[in-house]
Scaffold this motif. Structure first.
Motif, PDB file in Angstrom:
ATOM      1  N   ILE A 157      -8.852   4.722   2.749  1.00  0.00           N
ATOM      2  CA  ILE A 157      -8.129   4.402   1.443  1.00  0.00           C
ATOM      3  C   ILE A 157      -7.455   5.650   0.765  1.00  0.00           C
ATOM      4  O   ILE A 157      -6.379   5.462   0.214  1.00  0.00           O
ATOM      5  N   ALA A 158      -8.154   6.821   0.890  1.00  0.00           N
ATOM      6  CA  ALA A 158      -7.436   8.054   0.334  1.00  0.00           C
ATOM      7  C   ALA A 158      -6.343   8.127   0.944  1.00  0.00           C
ATOM      8  O   ALA A 158      -5.471   8.843   0.182  1.00  0.00           O
ATOM      9  N   ARG A 159      -6.393   8.343   2.177  1.00  0.00           N
ATOM     10  CA  ARG A 159      -5.184   8.402   2.858  1.00  0.00           C
ATOM     11  C   ARG A 159      -4.019   7.731   2.505  1.00  0.00           C
ATOM     12  O   ARG A 159      -2.800   8.083   2.187  1.00  0.00           O
ATOM     13  N   TRP A 179     -10.083   0.034  12.448  1.00  0.00           N
ATOM     14  CA  TRP A 179     -11.413  -0.681  12.203  1.00  0.00           C
ATOM     15  C   TRP A 179     -12.171  -0.585  13.373  1.00  0.00           C
ATOM     16  O   TRP A 179     -13.274  -0.173  13.361  1.00  0.00           O
ATOM     17  N   THR A 180     -11.700  -0.953  14.451  1.00  0.00           N
ATOM     18  CA  THR A 180     -12.147  -1.101  15.821  1.00  0.00           C
ATOM     19  C   THR A 180     -12.647   0.232  16.139  1.00  0.00           C
ATOM     20  O   THR A 180     -13.969   0.626  16.845  1.00  0.00           O
ATOM     21  N   ARG A 209      -4.563  -2.920   6.986  1.00  0.00           N
ATOM     22  CA  ARG A 209      -3.897  -2.208   7.946  1.00  0.00           C
ATOM     23  C   ARG A 209      -4.799  -1.661   9.057  1.00  0.00           C
ATOM     24  O   ARG A 209      -4.602  -1.619  10.352  1.00  0.00           O
ATOM     25  N   LEU A 210      -6.323  -1.492   8.636  1.00  0.00           N
ATOM     26  CA  LEU A 210      -7.216  -1.199   9.531  1.00  0.00           C
ATOM     27  C   LEU A 210      -7.440  -2.064  10.534  1.00  0.00           C
ATOM     28  O   LEU A 210      -7.680  -1.900  11.698  1.00  0.00           O
ATOM     29  N   SER A 265       0.897  -1.093   0.087  1.00  0.00           N
ATOM     30  CA  SER A 265       0.012  -0.043  -0.081  1.00  0.00           C
ATOM     31  C   SER A 265       0.845   1.029   0.001  1.00  0.00           C
ATOM     32  O   SER A 265       2.101   1.163   0.261  1.00  0.00           O
ATOM     33  N   GLY A 266       0.279   2.494  -0.014  1.00  0.00           N
ATOM     34  CA  GLY A 266       0.972   3.466  -0.059  1.00  0.00           C
ATOM     35  C   GLY A 266       1.607   3.811  -1.527  1.00  0.00           C
ATOM     36  O   GLY A 266       1.063   3.251  -2.442  1.00  0.00           O
ATOM     37  N   SER A 267       2.639   5.052  -1.546  1.00  0.00           N
ATOM     38  CA  SER A 267       3.096   5.370  -2.816  1.00  0.00           C
ATOM     39  C   SER A 267       3.854   4.251  -3.611  1.00  0.00           C
ATOM     40  O   SER A 267       3.954   4.471  -4.907  1.00  0.00           O
ATOM     41  N   ALA A 268       4.066   3.102  -3.000  1.00  0.00           N
ATOM     42  CA  ALA A 268       5.182   2.367  -3.911  1.00  0.00           C
ATOM     43  C   ALA A 268       4.114   1.279  -4.471  1.00  0.00           C
ATOM     44  O   ALA A 268       4.633   0.707  -5.373  1.00  0.00           O
TER      45      ALA A 268
END
Length: 324
Positions: A122-124, A300-301, A293-294, A72-75
């Motif tokens: 997700i946008a983050r 998520w919690t 990740r959440l 995830s992220g920019s990679a």
């Protein structure tokens, strides 16, 4: 003005002031009164002779199994991800009138709720800013077509994962597990699906709830409407006796009216997934990375406790299942 005319003017003024003696110089049209409130726009009763849809066997293996995340992220790279980054915002379809899930806060005007918060996470991860989201309001029956037409990047709108839907759209792993139940007025005598025989039930079009209620309680009369908020309106107006859909959605309706309650046992399990255009595998894997990740970092919690505490104690996040 002589004394006679002055006296006549005084009499006319006095007469006009007496009850029942007001002068109406112009005739007025008869006022129309309604004995019953009109139905919401695009409400449609299901004809009594309409065939009940057959049960569809889940023939795609485990419909909730999705693609394994690859970072995830920019990679993370891919055509769908690159197009979103080039645009500079994530376009998300949801229902801006779905209490607890995605609704406009009356004070701030901000779209908020469980689904809205998931979309911002997700946008983050994708754009580095949770506010780089453009929300587009969709009814339940518009969700699939919006994904097929690529008018949205994804749909975060209490969308149940099914084999039939997976023929047309892709899904993330399960991010919330709901149960279909019944909403009725308190002390109505309705305690579950068995009590809906001969009753009027409201269901939103384009949902798995519609087919399920017709299969499991064919003796009910069904009214379909565009949104779940419409169902609350017709229930309050006593134009239906109950509403049936997922308990998470019903909890949002019940929170708006203390005279309603969610009743009965689970009618069916409803695993929610983020809807994604078919073929955008890079976006599917990225979203699953965010959901991982959440689950792991407690986000998520925290989101569940903030919005869905009315459902009871916060459960553990649904464990992901992967097909590869």
């Amino acid at each position: 003005m002589n004394a006679r005319r002055a006296g006549l003017a005084v009499l006319l003024v006095a007469a006009a002031a007496l009850p029942g003696c007001a002068i109406d110089p112009e005739p007025h049209e008869d006022r129309v009164s309604y004995t019953e409130a009109p139905l919401p726009a695009k409400a449609s009763p299901v004809p009594s002779d309409s065939p009940v849809p057959p049960r569809v066997d889940q023939k795609c293996g485990d419909p909730t199994a999705s693609l394994r995340p690859n970072g995830s992220g920019s990679a993370a790279r891919g055509p769908a991800l690159d197009a979103i980054r080039a645009r500079g915002r994530l376009i998300v379809g949801l229902d801006t009138g779905s209490n607890l899930f995605s609704f406009r806060d009356p004070l701030s005007g901000r779209i908020t709720g469980f689904d809205a918060d998931i979309a911002r996470e997700i946008a983050r991860d994708l754009l580095g800013n949770p506010d780089l989201v453009e929300f587009r309001s969709l009814s339940s029956e518009e969700r699939e077509q919006a994904l097929i037409n690529h008018t949205v990047d994804l749909v975060a709108k209490t969308m149940t994962i099914t084999c039939e839907r997976r023929k047309r759209v892709a899904f993330s792993t399960v991010y919330l597990l709901a149960q279909q139940r019944v909403l009725a007025m308190k002390n109505s005598g309705i305690g579950g699906i068995a009590d809906l025989a001969g009753k009027r039930v409201c269901v939103a079009r384009g949902t798995t709830s519609l087919d399920r209620i017709r299969q499991d309680q064919p003796a009910a009369t069904v009214l379909t409407v565009p949104t779940w908020a419409d169902c609350l309106v017709v229930l309050q107006q006593r134009q239906v006796d109950a509403v049936s859909t997922d308990d998470a959605i019903l909890a949002g309706l019940a929170a708006q009216d203390p005279y309603t309650e969610v009743v009965g046992e689970s009618i069916s399990a409803e695993p929610y997934g983020i809807g994604i255009p078919l073929g955008d595998d890079d976006l599917v894997r990225f979203v699953n990375g965010t959901l991982d990740r959440l689950r792991a970092d407690g986000t998520w919690t925290r989101i569940h406790r903030r919005w869905l505490s009315s459902l009871g104690e916060t459960p553990a996040p649904p464990a992901p299942r992967y097909q590869d």
